[in-house]
Motif scaffolding. Structure first.
Motif, PDB file in Angstrom:
ATOM      1  N   ARG A 106      -8.506  -1.054  -2.261  1.00 37.43           N
ATOM      2  CA  ARG A 106      -9.566  -2.041  -2.029  1.00 37.43           C
ATOM      3  C   ARG A 106      -9.264  -2.865  -0.788  1.00 37.43           C
ATOM      4  NH1 ARG A 106      -7.172  -6.652  -2.729  1.00 37.43           N
ATOM      5  NH2 ARG A 106      -5.608  -6.936  -4.356  1.00 37.43           N
ATOM      6  N   ALA A 107     -10.324  -3.492  -0.278  1.00 38.76           N
ATOM      7  CA  ALA A 107     -10.141  -4.425   0.841  1.00 38.76           C
ATOM      8  C   ALA A 107      -9.206  -5.541   0.422  1.00 38.76           C
ATOM      9  CB  ALA A 107     -11.489  -4.992   1.262  1.00 38.76           C
ATOM     10  N   GLU A 108      -8.380  -5.963   1.351  1.00 36.81           N
ATOM     11  CA  GLU A 108      -7.382  -6.972   1.044  1.00 36.81           C
ATOM     12  C   GLU A 108      -7.892  -8.387   1.320  1.00 36.81           C
ATOM     13  OE1 GLU A 108      -3.834  -6.038   3.193  1.00 36.81           O
ATOM     14  OE2 GLU A 108      -3.263  -4.471   1.742  1.00 36.81           O
ATOM     15  N   VAL A 109      -7.216  -9.332   0.721  1.00 32.42           N
ATOM     16  CA  VAL A 109      -7.435 -10.738   1.067  1.00 32.42           C
ATOM     17  C   VAL A 109      -6.266 -11.186   1.939  1.00 32.42           C
ATOM     18  CG1 VAL A 109      -8.774 -11.246  -0.985  1.00 32.42           C
ATOM     19  CG2 VAL A 109      -6.290 -11.547  -1.050  1.00 32.42           C
ATOM     20  N   PHE A 110      -6.387 -12.358   2.503  1.00 37.23           N
ATOM     21  CA  PHE A 110      -5.341 -12.833   3.406  1.00 37.23           C
ATOM     22  C   PHE A 110      -4.000 -12.935   2.685  1.00 37.23           C
ATOM     23  CE2 PHE A 110      -9.130 -14.726   5.535  1.00 37.23           C
ATOM     24  CZ  PHE A 110      -9.029 -13.971   6.692  1.00 37.23           C
ATOM     25  N   GLY A 111      -2.990 -12.513   3.394  1.00 34.87           N
ATOM     26  CA  GLY A 111      -1.638 -12.705   2.900  1.00 34.87           C
ATOM     27  C   GLY A 111      -1.061 -11.537   2.127  1.00 34.87           C
ATOM     28  N   GLU A 112      -1.884 -10.580   1.766  1.00 36.57           N
ATOM     29  CA  GLU A 112      -1.381  -9.489   0.927  1.00 36.57           C
ATOM     30  C   GLU A 112      -0.422  -8.572   1.672  1.00 36.57           C
ATOM     31  OE1 GLU A 112      -3.745  -7.599  -2.314  1.00 36.57           O
ATOM     32  OE2 GLU A 112      -5.443  -8.448  -1.215  1.00 36.57           O
ATOM     33  N   SER A 113      -0.623  -8.410   2.971  1.00 40.36           N
ATOM     34  CA  SER A 113       0.185  -7.408   3.676  1.00 40.36           C
ATOM     35  C   SER A 113       0.930  -7.949   4.880  1.00 40.36           C
ATOM     36  CB  SER A 113      -0.707  -6.236   4.118  1.00 40.36           C
ATOM     37  OG  SER A 113      -1.038  -5.426   3.021  1.00 40.36           O
ATOM     38  N   ASN A 114       0.940  -9.267   5.065  1.00 38.14           N
ATOM     39  CA  ASN A 114       1.687  -9.799   6.212  1.00 38.14           C
ATOM     40  C   ASN A 114       3.117  -9.265   6.227  1.00 38.14           C
ATOM     41  OD1 ASN A 114      -0.526 -11.273   6.964  1.00 38.14           O
ATOM     42  ND2 ASN A 114       0.233 -13.245   6.205  1.00 38.14           N
ATOM     43  N   ARG A 147     -11.833  -1.269   3.220  1.00 32.47           N
ATOM     44  CA  ARG A 147     -10.845  -0.658   2.320  1.00 32.47           C
ATOM     45  C   ARG A 147      -9.857   0.156   3.176  1.00 32.47           C
ATOM     46  NH1 ARG A 147     -15.330   3.664   0.519  1.00 32.47           N
ATOM     47  NH2 ARG A 147     -14.767   5.334   1.946  1.00 32.47           N
ATOM     48  N   ASN A 148      -8.776   0.541   2.520  1.00 29.42           N
ATOM     49  CA  ASN A 148      -7.767   1.389   3.159  1.00 29.42           C
ATOM     50  C   ASN A 148      -7.269   0.822   4.482  1.00 29.42           C
ATOM     51  OD1 ASN A 148      -7.578   3.212   1.098  1.00 29.42           O
ATOM     52  ND2 ASN A 148      -8.969   4.718   2.005  1.00 29.42           N
ATOM     53  N   LYS A 149      -7.131  -0.492   4.513  1.00 31.14           N
ATOM     54  CA  LYS A 149      -6.542  -1.164   5.674  1.00 31.14           C
ATOM     55  C   LYS A 149      -5.591  -2.242   5.164  1.00 31.14           C
ATOM     56  CE  LYS A 149     -11.046  -0.735   7.887  1.00 31.14           C
ATOM     57  NZ  LYS A 149     -12.186  -1.426   8.532  1.00 31.14           N
ATOM     58  N   VAL A 158      -8.350  -4.768  -9.213  1.00 30.43           N
ATOM     59  CA  VAL A 158      -9.466  -5.719  -9.144  1.00 30.43           C
ATOM     60  C   VAL A 158      -9.273  -6.656  -7.952  1.00 30.43           C
ATOM     61  CG1 VAL A 158     -10.645  -7.592 -10.353  1.00 30.43           C
ATOM     62  CG2 VAL A 158      -9.808  -5.607 -11.629  1.00 30.43           C
ATOM     63  N   HIS A 159     -10.334  -6.853  -7.198  1.00 29.29           N
ATOM     64  CA  HIS A 159     -10.272  -7.760  -6.041  1.00 29.29           C
ATOM     65  C   HIS A 159     -10.075  -9.193  -6.543  1.00 29.29           C
ATOM     66  CE1 HIS A 159     -11.644  -9.995  -2.483  1.00 29.29           C
ATOM     67  NE2 HIS A 159     -11.430  -8.889  -1.787  1.00 29.29           N
ATOM     68  N   PRO A 160      -9.157  -9.943  -5.925  1.00 24.40           N
ATOM     69  CA  PRO A 160      -8.822 -11.271  -6.464  1.00 24.40           C
ATOM     70  C   PRO A 160      -9.993 -12.237  -6.529  1.00 24.40           C
ATOM     71  CG  PRO A 160      -7.218 -10.574  -4.819  1.00 24.40           C
ATOM     72  CD  PRO A 160      -8.318  -9.581  -4.787  1.00 24.40           C
ATOM     73  N   THR A 161     -10.943 -12.142  -5.610  1.00 26.91           N
ATOM     74  CA  THR A 161     -12.040 -13.117  -5.602  1.00 26.91           C
ATOM     75  C   THR A 161     -13.404 -12.490  -5.910  1.00 26.91           C
ATOM     76  OG1 THR A 161     -12.293 -12.850  -3.217  1.00 26.91           O
ATOM     77  CG2 THR A 161     -10.863 -14.631  -3.974  1.00 26.91           C
ATOM     78  N   MET A 187       0.861  -1.194   0.000  1.00 25.74           N
ATOM     79  CA  MET A 187       0.000   0.000   0.000  1.00 25.74           C
ATOM     80  C   MET A 187       0.895   1.241   0.000  1.00 25.74           C
ATOM     81  SD  MET A 187      -3.023   0.942   2.701  1.00 25.74           S
ATOM     82  CE  MET A 187      -3.904  -0.568   2.354  1.00 25.74           C
ATOM     83  N   SER A 188       0.614   2.177  -0.839  1.00 22.47           N
ATOM     84  CA  SER A 188       1.468   3.352  -0.928  1.00 22.47           C
ATOM     85  C   SER A 188       1.109   4.355   0.161  1.00 22.47           C
ATOM     86  CB  SER A 188       1.285   3.996  -2.305  1.00 22.47           C
ATOM     87  OG  SER A 188      -0.054   4.388  -2.477  1.00 22.47           O
ATOM     88  N   ALA A 189       1.920   5.394   0.254  1.00 24.04           N
ATOM     89  CA  ALA A 189       1.698   6.411   1.276  1.00 24.04           C
ATOM     90  C   ALA A 189       0.364   7.107   1.051  1.00 24.04           C
ATOM     91  CB  ALA A 189       2.821   7.432   1.225  1.00 24.04           C
TER      92      ALA A 189
END
Lengths: 389, 400
Positions: free
Chosen positions: B367-375, B61-63, B341-344, B1-3
C-alpha cells in the motif's frame, strides 16, 4: 544501482536509436500495432508479418485520394514488412527475434517460448486467454464501453461516449511496449525470456483516474454522492475544472492549484470580492468556495477573447487550456518552435504528422521508411530478412 | 518493504513526481519490481497529493516514501547522494526546478554517467510555451482531444477523466526503459525531455495526417467511428435508468447476424444495406430500430445475446460494474484488498497492473505509505546511514 550495462558496451551510440539492435517480430492487429511504432521509432528493427493477402489495417481510413491508408501510415510506421500465412515461416522468423508482439496469430506462444527460452512474447488479446468473456468480440467502441471509458465521458444530454480516434489502440500498444521492454530487460540480465499477456479490457480499466477511486472510497470523499460519478461533460470530479465559452472559442478553466491566486486575479478585474470572505479560510467550506469561484469565472470568461486570455492566464501560471481544433493544433507555435512534426511515408510520398513523444539527449527518435512488403515464398526466412546472423 | 520479484528488480528509481502522470509512471515501475523511492515533504503535500487522500493512495503503492525538506541544504545534499545511486531520476516539476536545487542531470551525470533522467513537464523544456502549466484537462484541451471527444455541435464535453495523465505516465515508462536498454549497449545514461502535451497530440495522429494530407478538419462524431462507415456503431439505451450497451457492427457477416437476431428480415432482403456504405446512409433509421430492440432488455442480456450471435456488443460499465459485476475481471482477479491496512485511510483495494509476466509476475503489492514509514530503510539501503543518523535528520527537520 543495478549494473545493467553489458561488458561489451560500445561507447555513446551517437546517431543510433535507444533500441538499436533490438529485433522485434510484429504479429499484431489494431489492438497492439502501436507497440511496434513505439519500438520502431526508437530504433528497434521491427519486422511486421502481414497475411499473404495483405494487412487489413491498410484499408483503414482516413486515406489519401489514391487509397493509401493514413491510419496505417501512422500506426504502422518504422517497420519492415513481410507477407506470409505459413506458421512454420513465422516460427522461423521468431528464432531471429528477441521480442515477438502478438495478437493471437501464434497458435502456441507457450510452445514457442519452450523452444526459445530467451524469447520475449507479448500476447495482447481483448480479454485474456481464459474467463467467461475470452471469446467476446470487442472492437474499439465495445472495448471502451466494457472497460469503463465510455461511462465517464459525455453528459446528461448525450449517451455515454467513446473517445475520439481509436484510443483503445494507443492504450493496448503502450502497455504492450512496456511489457516487451521490461521483459527484455529481464531477459538480457538473466537469459530468461517469458510470455507476457495483456488483456485490453484490463488495460482500459487501469487508466480511468477517479473512476475506481469513486467506486471504492466515495464514502471518504466529501463531495461524492454515491459510488458512480454521473457523466458531467468536461466538469472534473473535483468540480474545479470545466470548459467555458469565451469570445471566439472555448477554454478549459481551473482555479487550481491556488484558489487565492485566482481570487486575486478576479478581484483585480473587479470581480468576485465575496471570494475573499473569511469563511473560505475554513476547509469545511471548500465546496462552496469552488462553486462560487466557478460561477464567477463563468460570467467573467464569457467576456474574454479566448486567445489573449489564454496567454494572459498562462503568464500568470494558471493552467487554463484553450480548446483547440485539429487545424489549430497543427499550427501550434510550441510544436513549431520545437520542430516537432515529422514526416510519414505513405502512398509513395510523405505526409507531416506527430513527432516524438519524448526527446533523448543521446539517442535518435525517427520515423523510418520500411520499404515494400517482401513476400516470403521460399528459402530461409531469416536469411531473407537479414536476420540470419 | 520486502523484496520484489518483477522484471525490473534491481532498478532504482528516485521519484520527484506528484499528482498523477509521474506517480502513475513510477507506480508502474514499482509494480514491475523496481525499488522506487518517492521524495516528499510533509510541509508541501497538497489536497490530492496528501498521503491521507485516497487519490494519493491510488497512485503511490509499491513505493517507499522518503521525507526531505528540499528547502534545506542538507536535504538537497542527501537527495544528490540518492541521485548518484539511482538508475532513473524522474520528475514532473515545472522546467528547471531540479536544476535550481542542484539535482539536475548536468549536476549529477558527470559523477554518475549511467544515470537516466526523465523530465515529464507539461510542455517540454524549450519553446515559447515551456513555462506554461498544465493538468490533464489542460492538455486535453490544447491537444485537440476535448474538441473531438463529443457530439456534433459541441466542443465543451471532452474526456471525462484524466486520460492523458495515465498515458503520459505510460509513455514515460517506455522512454525510461528504452534509455536503460540503450545504457546496456553504450554504457551511458542520458536525459529525456518528455512533453505531456506532445504525448497528447500524438493521440490524434491519423486525424492530423488527414488534415495535413487532405485538408480534412476532424469533427466530433459521438459514437460513430471517426473514419469508418461502420453501422450500427453506437451506444444504445437498455432497460433501467441510464443503462446502456454498445453495439459495433464492423463486417457484413455481423450485420446479417444482427438482422437475424433482432428480427429485421426486411433488412436482410434489402440490397442497399448489404454493404457498409449503404448502412451508413441510413444510420438514423438503423440506430432507431436497434434502440427499439435494446430498450426493454437488460444490458448484460443484450450483450450476451449479441455476442452469442457473433455481433460485437458490450455493456457500458461504470466503476461499480467493473469492481462488482464484471465476471471477466473477477475471473482474472484484477482487484483485491491489501492485507496491510492504511493507517489513516483504512482498508485499500488494488487494481492489479494489467501486464501478466509469466516468469516474473507482479505479485508484490504494498500500500501507499505515510510519512516516516521508510525514512530509515531508504537511508540504510541506498546511503548506508545508521538509525541514529536518521533520527537526527528527522529531529532537525531535514527529513520533514
Amino acid at each position: 544501482m543495478t549494473t545493467d550495462v553489458a561488458a561489451d558496451a560500445v561507447g555513446d551510440g551517437a546517431g543510433a536509436g535507444a533500441l538499436a539492435g533490438v529485433r522485434v517480430l510484429d504479429l499484431t492487429d489494431d489492438r497492439a500495432i502501436y507497440a511496434g511504432k513505439l519500438l520502431g521509432d526508437l530504433g528497434a528493427d521491427v519486422l511486421r508479418v502481414e497475411p499473404a493477402g495483405g494487412d487489413p489495417l491498410r484499408e483503414r481510413s482516413p486515406r489519401l485520394a489514391d487509397g493509401a491508408s493514413l491510419w496505417h501510415a501512422y500506426f504502422g510506421s518504422s517497420r519492415r514488412v513481410v507477407r506470409t500465412d505459413d506458421a512454420a515461416v513465422i516460427a522461423r522468423l521468431a528464432a531471429g527475434a528477441e521480442i515477438v508482439l502478438d495478437c493471437g496469430r501464434l497458435l502456441d506462444a507457450d510452445g514457442l517460448h519452450a523452444e526459445q527460452p530467451g524469447l520475449v512474447i507479448v500476447d495482447v488479446s481483448s480479454f485474456g486467454p481464459t474467463g467467461p468473456w475470452r471469446d467476446y468480440l470487442a472492437p474499439g467502441l465495445v472495448a471502451e464501453a466494457l472497460g469503463g471509458v465510455a461511462a465517464t465521458s459525455g453528459d446528461s444530454s448525450t449517451p455515454p461516449l467513446q473517445l475520439h480516434g481509436d484510443q483503445y489502440a494507443f492504450v493496448g500498444g503502450v502497455y504492450a511496449a512496456i511489457g516487451a521492454l521490461a521483459a527484455l530487460r529481464h531477459a538480457r540480465e538473466t537469459g530468461e525470456g517469458q510470455v507476457v499477456r495483456l488483456s485490453l479490457h484490463e488495460a482500459l480499466a487501469s487508466v480511468l483516474e477517479h473512476v475506481l477511486m469513486w467506486a471504492w472510497y466515495h464514502d471518504r470523499l466529501p463531495f461524492a454522492e454515491g459510488p458512480v460519478l454521473p457523466r458531467q461533460g468536461s466538469l472534473h470530479w473535483s468540480g474545479a475544472y470545466v470548459v467555458m465559452q469565451a469570445v471566439g472559442g472555448s477554454i478549459m478553466i481551473t482555479p487550481t492549484p491556488d484558489f487565492s491566486k485566482q481570487a486575486a486575479w478576479l478581484v483585480e478585474e473587479g470581480r468576485g470580492l465575496e471570494l475573499l470572505d473569511e469563511r473560505f479560510m475554513d476547509p469545511a467550506n471548500v465546496a462552496e468556495l469552488v462553486d462560487l469561484t466557478m460561477a464567477t469565472l463563468r460570467e467573467w470568461v464569457a467576456e474574454q477573447e479566448v486567445e489573449p486570455f489564454f496567454h494572459e492566464a498562462q503568464a500568470r501560471h494558471h493552467p487554463y487550456g484553450w480548446v483547440m481544433t485539429t487545424p489549430e493544433v497543427a499550427g501550434n507555435p510550441q510544436l513549431e518552435a520545437r520542430e516537432w512534426w515529422t514526416r510519414y511515408p505513405v502512398g509513395g510520398g510523405e505526409v507531416p504528422g506527430p513527432g516524438a513523444p519524448y526527446h533523448f539527449s543521446e539517442s535518435v527518435w525517427a520515423v523510418s521508411e520500411g520499404g515494400d512488403a517482401v513476400v516470403l515464398d521460399g528459402g530461409d526466412a531469416l536469411d531473407a530478412v537479414g536476420w540470419g546472423e | 518493504m520486502s523484496a520484489t520479484t518483477g522484471p525490473l528488480e534491481g532498478i532504482r528509481v528516485l521519484d520527484f513526481t506528484h499528482v498523477l502522470a509521474g506517480p502513475f509512471a513510477t507506480r508502474m515501475m514499482g509494480d514491475m519490481g523496481a525499488d522506487v523511492v518517492k521524495v516528499m515533504s510533509a510541509t508541501r503535500a497538497g489536497l490530492a497529493g496528501g498521503v491521507d487522500h485516497p487519490y494519493h493512495a491510488m497512485w503511490n503503492r509499491n513505493k517507499r516514501v522518503l521525507q526531505l525538506d528540499l528547502s534545506r541544504t542538507e536535504a538537497r545534499e542527501i537527495a544528490r547522494e540518492l541521485a548518484l545511486k539511482a538508475d532513473l531520476v524522474i520528475d514532473n516539476f515545472s522546467v528547471g526546478v531540479l536544476d535550481r536545487w542542484g539535482l539536475g542531470y548536468e549536476a549529477v551525470s558527470p559523477e554518475h554517467p549511467g544515470v537516466v533522467y526523465l523530465g515529464m513537464s507539461g510542455m517540454g523544456v524549450t519553446g515559447p510555451w515551456s513555462k506554461y502549466v498544465t493538468y490533464a484537462p489542460t492538455v486535453h484541451a490544447l491537444a485537440g482531444l476535448t474538441y473531438l471527444t463529443g457530439v456534433a455541435g459541441r466542443n465543451d464535453i471532452g474526456i471525462g477523466f484524466s486520460y492523458n495523465d495515465h498515458m503520459a505516465g505510460l509513455h514515460g515508462v517506455v522512454a525510461a526503459l528504452s534509455a536503460i536498454t540503450a545504457r546496456r549497449r553504450t554504457g551511458r545514461g542520458q536525459q529525456i525531455d518528455m512533453s505531456q502535451f506532445e504525448v497528447g497530440v500524438s493521440f490524434s495522429g491519423p486525424a492530423l495526417l488527414d488534415w495535413f494530407a487532405n485538408g480534412v478538419a476532424a469533427e466530433p462524431v459521438g459514437n460513430a467511428h471517426a473514419w469508418e462507415s461502420w453501422t450500427p456503431h453506437g451506444v444504445y439505451r437498455c432497460a433501467g435508468e441510464d443503462q446502456w450497451c454498445a453495439i459495433a457492427v464492423v463486417s457484413d457477416e455481423q450485420w446479417r447476424s444482427l438482422c437475424a437476431l433482432i428480427g429485421a428480415g426486411d433488412w436482410l432482403d434489402d440490397a442497399s444495406l448489404s454493404a457498409t456504405e449503404g448502412r451508413r446512409l441510413r444510420r438514423e433509421e438503423i440506430d432507431a430500430r436497434v434502440s427499439e430492440w435494446t430498450l426493454g432488455q437488460d444490458r448484460y442480456e443484450v450483450m450476451r445475446r449479441c455476442q452469442a450471435a457473433g455481433v460485437p456488443a458490450g455493456v457500458v460499465q461504470t466503476g461499480v460494474d467493473l469492481t462488482q459485476h464484471d465476471p471477466q475481471l473477477a475471473h482474472t482477479e484484477m482487484f483485491f484488498e491489501f492485507d496491510d491496512v492504511h493507517p489513516t485511510i483504512g482498508r485499500l483495494t488494488v487494481d492489479r497492473q494489467p501486464l501478466r509476466f509469466e516468469r516474473t509476475p507482479s505479485t508484490v503489492y504494498h500500500r501507499a505509505e505515510v510519512f516516516g514509514e521508510s525514512n530509515e530503510s531508504v537511508a540504510r539501503d541506498w546511503l548506508g546511514l545508521s538509525s541514529a543518523e536518521v533520527s537526527r535528520l528527522e529531529s532537525e527537520g531535514v527529513m520533514e
